[in-house]
Enzyme design. Structure first.
Site, short mmCIF file in Angstrom:
data_model
loop_
_atom_site.label_atom_id
_atom_site.label_comp_id
_atom_site.label_asym_id
_atom_site.label_seq_id
_atom_site.Cartn_x
_atom_site.Cartn_y
_atom_site.Cartn_z
CB CYS A 155 -0.88 -0.02 1.25
SG CYS A 155 -1.87 1.45 1.44
CB CYS A 187 -2.24 4.94 6.74
SG CYS A 187 -3.70 4.03 7.14
CB CYS A 247 -2.42 -2.52 6.82
SG CYS A 247 -4.08 -2.39 6.23
CB CYS A 287 -8.34 1.98 1.96
SG CYS A 287 -8.27 0.96 3.45
CD GLN A 318 -16.98 -10.10 15.79
OE1 GLN A 318 -15.90 -9.60 15.50
NE2 GLN A 318 -17.28 -10.48 17.01
CE1 TYR A 356 -19.70 -6.77 28.31
CE2 TYR A 356 -19.47 -9.13 28.62
CZ TYR A 356 -19.37 -7.84 29.11
OH TYR A 356 -18.93 -7.64 30.39
CD GLU A 390 -24.64 -4.53 22.82
OE1 GLU A 390 -23.79 -5.43 22.73
OE2 GLU A 390 -24.36 -3.31 22.80
CG ASP A 441 -17.61 -11.29 21.34
OD1 ASP A 441 -16.46 -10.86 21.52
OD2 ASP A 441 -18.17 -11.30 20.22
CB CYS A 480 -11.12 -8.31 19.81
SG CYS A 480 -11.78 -7.03 20.87
C1 LIG Z 1 -16.93 -7.35 20.72
S1 LIG Z 1 -18.57 -6.79 20.59
C2 LIG Z 1 -19.41 -8.34 20.48
C3 LIG Z 1 -20.68 -8.33 19.71
C4 LIG Z 1 -21.29 -9.67 19.31
N1 LIG Z 1 -20.99 -10.73 20.21
C5 LIG Z 1 -20.90 -10.02 17.89
O1 LIG Z 1 -20.15 -10.96 17.68
O2 LIG Z 1 -21.37 -9.32 16.98
C6 LIG Z 1 -18.87 -6.24 22.19
C7 LIG Z 1 -20.27 -5.72 22.44
O3 LIG Z 1 -20.37 -5.39 23.82
C8 LIG Z 1 -21.20 -4.25 23.97
N2 LIG Z 1 -20.85 -3.68 25.28
C9 LIG Z 1 -19.73 -2.99 25.61
N3 LIG Z 1 -19.72 -2.68 26.91
C10 LIG Z 1 -20.85 -3.21 27.43
C11 LIG Z 1 -21.41 -3.24 28.75
N4 LIG Z 1 -20.80 -2.63 29.76
N5 LIG Z 1 -22.59 -3.87 28.94
C12 LIG Z 1 -23.22 -4.47 27.91
N6 LIG Z 1 -22.74 -4.48 26.62
C13 LIG Z 1 -21.58 -3.86 26.40
C14 LIG Z 1 -20.85 -3.41 22.76
O4 LIG Z 1 -21.89 -2.49 22.47
C15 LIG Z 1 -20.67 -4.47 21.68
O5 LIG Z 1 -21.87 -4.70 20.99
#
Ligand SMILES: C[S@@+](CC[C@H](N)C(=O)[O-])C[C@H]1O[C@@H](n2cnc3c(N)ncnc32)[C@H](O)[C@@H]1O
Length: 470
Positions: free
Chosen positions: A75, A81, A84, A176, A299, A328, A349, A398, A425
């Site tokens: 790139c 930037c 990447c 990009c 994601q 989450y 969530e 998650d 992540c």
């Molecule tokens: C890594 S994402 C996972 C989303 C989902 N599992 C997916 O694979 O699409 C983390 C999620 O946690 C939510 N989140 C972050 N802090 C939070 C909290 N304190 N209580 C509830 N949800 C939360 C975010 O809005 C986001 O949607």
């Protein structure tokens, strides 16, 4: 003495390995030196930027010898930037470094016994894999040192990405490699049009200007959402810009705009206006449809998300009789993905709009065994919640990069579900949380998945099972 080393040049350091967050490690007189943007096997001269008693940080100012493992970055924006940062490392090596990062974080932070970390699941596409990019308009384009040295006058308006650690400087992006479809064309044509029409680009220091931010989201099935953020309430100019996009790109299925006069570009608390098309896009996976609105998380590598969810589902080992909590849950993607194999799934969530999408997603997919709740995890997942709902057989969690709040971990320990599948992540915060959960849980499997080729980021799934006799 270490602080005094600032600006000192350390000659001929051998870069040994990659540590957390993609920083490379060398040694100088027995002390660790962290150096970004180099590769193991390089021999470099390093200028110290930070001196501490236990370590040094520096930047490579000259590469004496390039590692044979390096590959040629593809790139033209590489190095400036922040996107990447690992293009100079071949993809197979990126994968092995990522797996090693998971091993290191678990050894260094979790300090609990783990089985052999499984071979990382690499991505079949290592470019054009993202479904979302976020560009900033700026009246203060980043000029390269060559441009400054030339003494010429340059266009200072830019539309692109932030220079790392510089909130006020934007790299103007020409191409990009992260997002395919019409992404590059939309950004470039919108910039050209705005320049031709002499619309103002946002001044990040003065906090003013018409054009502020551009978000492009797309799906594997070819839908595209474009969101333009305006820094001024100027209906005529807004209509002109949006009409241009609508006419130039009939492929856009969701054309949205936001008027944002706040100090930052976040818009979770702002109204999103639909200019044309639907207020959402729809992604597909295993015959299920997932509606994603402008404020909802999905994601960012949808092809690898499928692989990730397959791992989570396999680790959950569902037979159809289980109560599953999906913590989450975002737009309920994992919850809906596993619902056909569970008795009931409860998703939690805090983004209310995502919960609304999660419910719609369940209904549109004919899933009647899911329940979704909106709120902060630590406030919702309480003893009271547990009394009102069936106890989980499996918890899938998650969380965002920061990991789980300590209250949530304490509740999970109280809940004591037989299995926890922890998707993350950020293996560092995951390792920290696993250490706390190890009071009642053993680590049974560790599976890294590469969601972000060309970067040091790594996704990791851990299977925890409740210790026997507890
Ligand atoms: C890594 S994402 C996972 C989303 C989902 N599992 C997916 O694979 O699409 C983390 C999620 O946690 C939510 N989140 C972050 N802090 C939070 C909290 N304190 N209580 C509830 N949800 C939360 C975010 O809005 C986001 O949607």
């Amino acid at each position: 003495m270490s602080r005094k080393m600032k600006n000192q040049v350390l000659k001929g350091l051998t870069i040994e390995r990659i540590a957390a967050e993609g920083k490379c490690v060398a040694h100088y007189e027995g002390k660790v030196v962290f150096v970004p943007q180099v590769a193991p096997g390089d021999i470099v001269d390093v200028r110290v930027t930070k001196g501490r008693n236990s370590y040094l940080e520096g930047e490579a100012i000259h590469i004496q010898h390039y590692s044979p493992d390096r590959s040629e970055p593809f790139c033209s924006h590489f190095g400036v930037c922040g996107g990447c940062k690992w293009q100079h490392i071949s993809y197979p090596l990126q994968l092995s470094y990522k797996r090693q990062q998971v091993i290191d974080q678990f050894q260094r932070i979790a300090k609990v016994p783990i089985p052999d970390v499984l071979p990382i699941i690499g991505a079949s596409e290592s470019t054009y894999y993202r479904n979302k990019l976020d560009f900033t308009f700026s009246s203060n384009r980043w000029l390269t040192s060559e441009e400054i040295a030339s003494g010429e006058e340059f266009e200072r308006y830019a539309l692109g990405f932030h220079v790392p650690k510089r909130f006020d400087k934007i790299v103007d992006i020409d191409h990009c490699y992260l997002q395919g479809g019409i992404s590059n064309e939309v950004r470039n044509k919108l910039r050209d049009y705005a320049l031709e029409k002499e619309f103002s680009f946002y001044d990040l220091i003065q906090q003013q200007g018409l054009l502020r931010n551009l978000i492009i989201r797309n799906t594997l099935s070819g839908q595209t959402m474009v969101i333009v953020q305006f820094g001024e309430e100027n209906p005529e100019a807004i209509r002109e810009v949006m009409t241009f996009l609508q006419e130039e790109f009939p492929e856009i299925t969701s054309l949205l705009y936001i008027i944002n006069q706040k100090k930052n570009e976040t818009f979770h608390d702002l109204e999103v206006h639909t200019f044309a098309g639907k207020p959402y896009i729809e992604e597909e996976m295993e015959g299920l449809t997932f509606r994603v609105g402008p404020k909802s998380f999905y994601q960012t590598n949808p092809a690898q998300a499928h692989r990730l969810y397959e791992v989570a589902r396999e680790f959950a080992g569902l037979s159809g009789d289980e109560i599953v909590y999906d913590l989450y849950t975002g737009t309920g993607t994992i919850a809906n993905f596993v619902a056909r194999k569970a008795k009931q799934v409860i998703g939690i969530e805090y983004v209310e709009e995502a919960i609304a999408d999660a419910k719609i997603n369940a209904a549109e997919n004919g899933l009647t065994n899911t329940l979704f709740y909106g709120g902060d995890m630590k406030d919702l997942l309480t003893a009271d919640f547990m009394e009102r709902h069936a106890a989980p057989d499996v918890v899938i969690t998650d969380p965002p990069r920061a990991g789980m709040h300590n209250d949530v971990i304490q509740t999970l320990l109280q809940l004591a579900a037989p299995k926890i599948v922890y998707v993350s992540c950020n293996p560092a915060t995951q390792a920290r949380d696993v250490a706390l959960l190890s009071e009642k849980y053993d680590v049974r499997a560790v599976q890294p998945v590469d969601m972000f080729p060309q970067t040091y980021h790594v996704e990791n799934v851990v299977l925890l099972t409740k210790k026997p006799n507890l």
